[in-house]
Design a protein around this motif. Structure first.
Motif, PDB file in Angstrom:
ATOM      1  N   VAL A 277       0.705  -1.063  -0.055  1.00  0.00           N
ATOM      2  CA  VAL A 277       0.000  -0.028  -0.010  1.00  0.00           C
ATOM      3  C   VAL A 277       0.899   1.386  -0.077  1.00  0.00           C
ATOM      4  O   VAL A 277       1.638   1.221   0.915  1.00  0.00           O
ATOM      5  N   GLU A 278       0.802   2.041  -0.979  1.00  0.00           N
ATOM      6  CA  GLU A 278       1.509   3.230  -1.021  1.00  0.00           C
ATOM      7  C   GLU A 278       0.618   4.241  -0.465  1.00  0.00           C
ATOM      8  O   GLU A 278      -0.690   4.715  -1.190  1.00  0.00           O
ATOM      9  N   VAL A 279       1.180   5.083   0.554  1.00  0.00           N
ATOM     10  CA  VAL A 279       0.231   6.385   0.799  1.00  0.00           C
ATOM     11  C   VAL A 279       0.844   7.612   0.349  1.00  0.00           C
ATOM     12  O   VAL A 279       1.985   7.735   0.776  1.00  0.00           O
ATOM     13  N   VAL A 280       0.348   8.276  -0.250  1.00  0.00           N
ATOM     14  CA  VAL A 280       0.662   9.620  -0.786  1.00  0.00           C
ATOM     15  C   VAL A 280       0.006  10.750  -0.317  1.00  0.00           C
ATOM     16  O   VAL A 280      -1.119  10.872  -0.112  1.00  0.00           O
ATOM     17  N   PHE A 281       0.712  11.658   0.505  1.00  0.00           N
ATOM     18  CA  PHE A 281       0.112  12.723   1.043  1.00  0.00           C
ATOM     19  C   PHE A 281       0.136  13.842   0.228  1.00  0.00           C
ATOM     20  O   PHE A 281       1.000  14.350  -0.377  1.00  0.00           O
TER      21      PHE A 281
END
Lengths: 538, 573
Positions: free
Chosen positions: A63-67
């Motif tokens: 899971v890639e979390v991009v802010f």
């Protein structure tokens, strides 16, 4: 005196002869008999199979979390790693272990997710929507209101974690999916009947499926029915199947069956001036039709049947009623792991003065809409309601979002792994229990290749490479089934023991009894001699 | 319902179907008082099974057979199941000849993947195909293996279009032992678009069909031309069923036949999907109605050239409502007036028997009759003999009219034990009005005890010989294969006007092989073991026993005296 010594040497010689014959029988005869009558049993990787039997599955999804700008303060930004990967372990002893690690990804491959965290004030999403799930492998997550001020990075991540978990459960896999996929091996906890029904509806995982559309025309004298199935398949079904191509091979055909009757007589409902089929009687509809459908002669893959039934002129219109005696809007129903049936009334398209036979063109858009929905259900594309606050993007033209495909691939991979291990372990058990079965080299080879593929599949699942895992699990299933159903296993399976004895006894009894007797005699004589010697000493 | 939906009844927008279905029934009263009924169902579909696309949409053509064609790249498939033997001398030539039991011959497509290793590849496909067909027709076709499959070099040419004649792509096998019954008829009927619900197929009731002297059902699939120039090709599926009802068995000796008497059904409608649905009654021998009388009478007459003869038929067109009359049901009645009259002897016929005595050798005799008064013609004889009859090919003799008749072509493939059968093909010229006898001696092989059938004393079947020939025709044959003709006359393509193609099957042979007593293996084991044990036992005794001289035992008087002395306490003698 002379005669006594002569007798003694004679006896000694006899004993030696008996002993040497016994030795020859034991050293040469027994191994010879053993080697010539043993069944060939190739070596099997029993230890590895036993390891597989108590299968420990660990699934991890990237899971890639991009802010997005405005969610993280500049000083936090320095501390935040560019990407956060959360690995989830569903099958470990503790229910969930979240593990943060660093990873760099350019685009989201099969099985991974990208979550974009957007500020609370963003107007991208409607008021009451917190999470938006896109058509690809992306989700938009609105950051909570309480996180606006006075937050540290840890607080922020702690706030995000359960929500990302929720997103993951919707878009990748949830506990219920996996238990449903493992239903063969895991006893389902009572209470979630709904999920059992869901898991029973979809077809079992298979490397290929045959989809057959059948037009049932029981009354060709009155109705000359035409359907443009070729165009409809191209327009409606093919895009979905192209999307599902990594999962399995699909082949489509269609046929028209005339004089095909349903198994029940519909009842006439005078209040509606229509014929009705009750939901209770639907179970009996299929059997007589099925005899006409014919199985696919050219493959052994499971067949999904979709029947379009055009009621005859004397039994029109025909409506299906549900449990509450209400008309079913689609006028269709499906049978778990078998297919779907749709009733298509045509009596409204010609007047009473029409000359039979009437030419009728079927509206394929309406029919295919129903069949496509049934196909999704039967293939196990689950459309469970998202949790509150979630908004799912509408279906694209292919009828299947990327993450839905991923979801399917997760559960199919797990199911394949479970099925293949069951097959391999039960084969190993069977071979262990019945010593008569011949194990040829090719079976041993299939078993080892199945075991290798299984190990690879499990490893890939652990690493989060969904595509490879599915590929290996398919190979494992194929190899294990080929080994299990190999006809060579049956050759000596039923060789009864009494026949064996009947053949051995005429030879072995007369040969072994004298040897045994003389050996006994030698032993008893030796014992007697020792006793005499003892007595003499005393 | 949304009214915008295009379900309107508009015939102009309906696409013209590319498939077509025809059905017909030919009834021929035979001179013996028996009656011959031949059903023909033909589905023609303009399509290409061999194209790469996987989607296939079937309408009239059965899906199961279409899948078989495309999966196994079949170019032609002919399969027949026959119960009983066609008596050529009593009944004349049949429209479709077939040997007793099951017969299957298939031409495979010269496909790309089978190009290099043709033989092995085709063999694998053939094995798979027979298994699939045995599932489709509920028959024991799965018993076809290399020991009963041959590749005839000349006898079985493709009947459809295509000039590929490389016999590596041909497989031919017969199962003379196959018993045909209801379970084969039901799947056969299922292949018809109307099933047995409408049209001529309602007559096909198994309880009557199998209560007959001869029953044969067949499926023929081949590519055919659509038009005269053969620009477009289409696939033809021809399902035929031939049955001969016996005068004494089915009609209690009364020379009177009706549809109801034959099939216990009458006809009420044609199959609505059929473009033509007709019944033909052969009235050639009955031009003025002096032999028999047919009712209801029909004004329609038709002439067709079939099997080298111009024949006249009364035609009943089932698509016309008037055929069924006021009772809405058609029950054809044929009533004989006299039992006289002679049948034209068939120009070619053949018989076969096995001669010799004992269980070691024997001789196969094949007799071929040319009944033509002045024309000689060549015939192709095909014999496929199982490996357990070892043919002595040097004893092969062909004699006609007492003279040696040298075949102009012989193709012989010797058998290999347990692998392949003998194949003997030869081209023999039959002199006019003669009997040609082909004899060959054989030796009976001993089988392994597991190779015997469950009832070995019944004997072993040897399939029929096949005699294929171009027989000189009395009338000019029709060489246009695309012209509208009755189905029964258009099965074998005709290349020239002066002759017509005939295939004749002889009787299958039943040969006894030396049969052991089947408890023998165990008896042998027991006997051998006993012999070994006796020999071993005495040897063992000799080796291990020590022999010593023993004093002869004292006499009876002395022993009694000793007992008395013992009682008295005196030391014994």
């Amino acid at each position: 005196m002379l005669t006594a010594s002569c007798c003694y040497t004679d006896r000694r010689r006899g004993q030696l002869a008996a002993l040497s014959i016994a030795a020859v029988v034991i050293i040469v005869g027994v191994p010879l008999w053993w080697r010539t009558t043993e069944t060939y049993r190739a070596w099997l990787p029993v230890n590895q199979i036993n390891e597989l039997a108590n299968l420990q599955l660990q699934l991890s999804a990237d899971v890639e979390v991009v802010f997005a700008r405005g969610t993280v303060t500049p000083e936090q930004q320095k501390k935040v790693p560019t990407q956060v990967v959360i690995s989830l372990c569903l099958f470990c002893s503790s229910p969930l272990e979240a593990d943060l690690s660093l990873h760099t990804l350019s685009e989201s491959p099969c099985g991974s997710l990208v979550v974009y965290v957007i500020p609370e004030s963003s107007t991208l999403l409607p008021e009451d929507v917190d999470v938006y799930i896109g058509q690809r492998r992306t989700a938009l997550l609105r950051i909570g209101a309480q996180m606006r001020v006075g937050r540290t990075l840890e607080q922020l991540l702690a706030h995000l974690e359960p929500r990302i978990k929720q997103v993951l459960q919707v878009m990748s896999f949830s506990h219920t999916d996996i238990t449903a996929a493992l239903s063969d091996r895991v006893r389902l906890s009572p209470g979630n009947k709904e999920s059992i029904a869901d898991s029973m509806r979809a077809f079992k995982s298979s490397p290929g499926y045959e989809i057959t559309f059948s037009l049932l025309n029981p009354d060709p004298k009155s109705h000359r029915v035409h359907w443009d199935i070729e165009g409809a398949v191209q327009t409606y079904i093919q895009p979905l199947l192209t999307k599902l191509a990594p999962l399995a091979n699909f082949s489509i055909d269609s046929q028209t069956l005339y004089y095909a009757m349903l198994g029940v007589n519909p009842r006439y409902d005078s209040s509606r001036s229509a014929y009705t089929l009750n939901s209770d009687s639907l179970a009996h509809v299929i059997n007589p039709v099925e005899a006409r459908l014919g199985s696919n002669a050219a493959s052994s893959n499971p067949v999904l049947n979709f029947l379009l039934y055009v009621p005859d002129a004397h039994h029109s219109p025909l409506h299906i009623h549900d449990h509450k005696k209400q008309e079913v809007l689609s006028n269709a129903f499906h049978s778990p792991r078998w297919g779907g049936i749709m009733v298509y009334n045509v009596n409204g398209f010609y007047g009473p003065e029409a000359v039979f036979p009437v030419d009728i063109n079927i509206n394929m858009a309406k029919v295919m809409g129903v069949f496509l929905a049934q196909l999704r259900l039967l293939l196990g594309v689950q459309s469970s309601a998202p949790p509150p606050g979630f908004l799912v993007a509408p279906c694209s033209s292919t009828g299947l979002a990327d993450w839905e495909l991923d979801r399917l691939m997760w559960s199919r991979t797990v199911e394949n792994v479970a099925t293949a291990t069951t097959t391999i372990t039960s084969l190993a058990q069977l071979l262990d229990q019945i010593g008569n079965i011949v194990i040829n080299d090719n079976i041993a080879q299939q078993v080892s290749s199945a075991v290798t593929s299984l190990q690879l599949a499990v490893a890939e699942l652990e690493a989060g490479n969904l595509g490879f895992a599915l590929q290996y699990s398919k190979e494992a299933i194929l190899a294990s089934e080929r080994a299990f159903f190999d006809p060579s296993l049956l050759h000596l399976l039923y060789f009864p023991d009494d026949q064996k004895f009947a053949i051995y006894i005429p030879l072995f009894l007369p040969m072994c009894v004298p040897i045994l007797l003389s050996l006994l005699k030698i032993v008893s004589e030796a014992r007697q001699k020792r006793r005499e010697r003892q007595a003499k000493k005393d | 319902f949304d009214t915008s939906a295009p379900e309107t009844v508009d015939p102009s927008s309906v696409p013209q179907p590319k498939d077509d279905f025809q059905e017909e029934l030919v009834i021929r009263p035979l001179h013996s008082g028996d009656i011959y009924a031949s059903f023909q169902f033909r589905t023609v579909w303009e399509t290409d099974f061999m194209r790469g696309n996987k989607v296939s949409h079937y309408r009239l053509f059965p899906k199961s057979l279409g899948q078989v064609i495309s999966k196994f790249s079949v170019r032609e498939l002919h399969i027949s199941f026959t119960q009983g033997y066609w008596r050529t001398m009593q009944w004349g030539q049949p429209f479709q000849p077939s040997p007793p039991g099951a017969e299957l011959w298939v031409w495979f497509q010269d496909s790309a993947e089978c190009k290099v290793y043709a033989a092995g590849c085709v063999d694998g496909t053939w094995k798979e195909l027979t298994n699939v067909l045995s599932g489709i027709f509920c028959a024991s076709l799965n018993f076809i293996d290399s020991t009963n499959t041959v590749q005839p070099s000349a006898s079985f040419k493709p009947l459809g279009i295509g000039n590929e004649t490389d016999h590596r792509f041909l497989r031919y096998a017969t199962l003379p032992r196959e018993i045909v019954c209801t379970e084969n008829l039901t799947p056969w009927k299922k292949l018809l678009p109307c099933g047995s619900k409408a049209g001529l197929a309602v007559l096909l009731k198994s309880e009557k069909l199998f209560h007959s002297s001869f029953h044969s059902q067949a499926v023929h699939i081949r590519p055919v031309c659509q038009d005269w120039q053969c620009k477009t090709t289409s696939w033809e599926l021809r399902q035929t069923l031939n049955v001969v009802f016996d005068l004494h068995n089915s009609a209690q000796g009364k020379r009177e036949w009706s549809l109801f008497k034959m099939f216990s059904r009458t006809l009420t409608e044609a199959c609505p999907l059929a473009s033509s649905s007709k019944i033909y009654i052969d009235i050639t021998d009955n031009p003025q109605g002096e032999q028999f009388e047919v009712s209801p009478a029909t004004p329609l007459l038709s002439q067709a050239v079939v099997l080298g003869d111009r024949r006249t038929f009364s035609v009943y067109d089932l698509t016309q409502q008037i055929t069924f009359g006021t009772v809405r049901s058609l029950n054809l009645l044929i009533r004989w007036k006299s039992s006289e009259g002679d049948m034209l002897r068939p120009l070619l016929h053949a018989e076969r028997y096995v001669a010799g005595y004992g269980l070691q050798t024997g001789e196969i005799h094949t007799l071929m009759y040319n009944n033509h008064p002045y024309r000689s013609f060549p015939v192709l004889l095909l014999d496929s003999v199982p490996w357990y009859l070892r043919l002595y090919i040097h004893t092969l003799t062909v004699t006609s009219k007492g003279k040696d008749n040298k075949p102009s072509y012989i193709h012989y493939q010797p058998s290999k034990d347990r692998l392949r059968p003998h194949l003997l093909e030869m081209l023999v010229q039959l002199p006019p009005n003669s009997v040609t006898e082909v004899t060959v001696q054989f030796e009976r092989a001993l089988l392994k005890w597991t190779e015997y059938t469950p009832d070995p004393n019944h004997g072993f079947y040897v399939g029929s010989s096949v005699i294929s020939s171009l027989v000189p025709s009395i009338v000019a044959m029709d060489t246009n294969s695309t012209r509208e003709r009755p189905l029964f006359s258009s099965f074998f393509p005709c290349k020239e006007e002066s002759s017509y193609f005939v295939r004749v099957y002889t009787e299958p042979l039943l040969v006894n092989l030396p049969t052991p007593d089947f408890s023998m293996p165990y008896n042998v084991i027991c006997l051998t073991c006993t012999v070994v044990a006796v020999g071993y036992g005495s040897l063992y005794n000799l080796l291990t026993r020590s022999f010593q001289i023993e004093e002869p035992s004292p006499g009876l008087a002395k022993r009694i005296a000793n007992i008395i002395r013992k009682m008295r306490g005196v030391p014994p003698l």
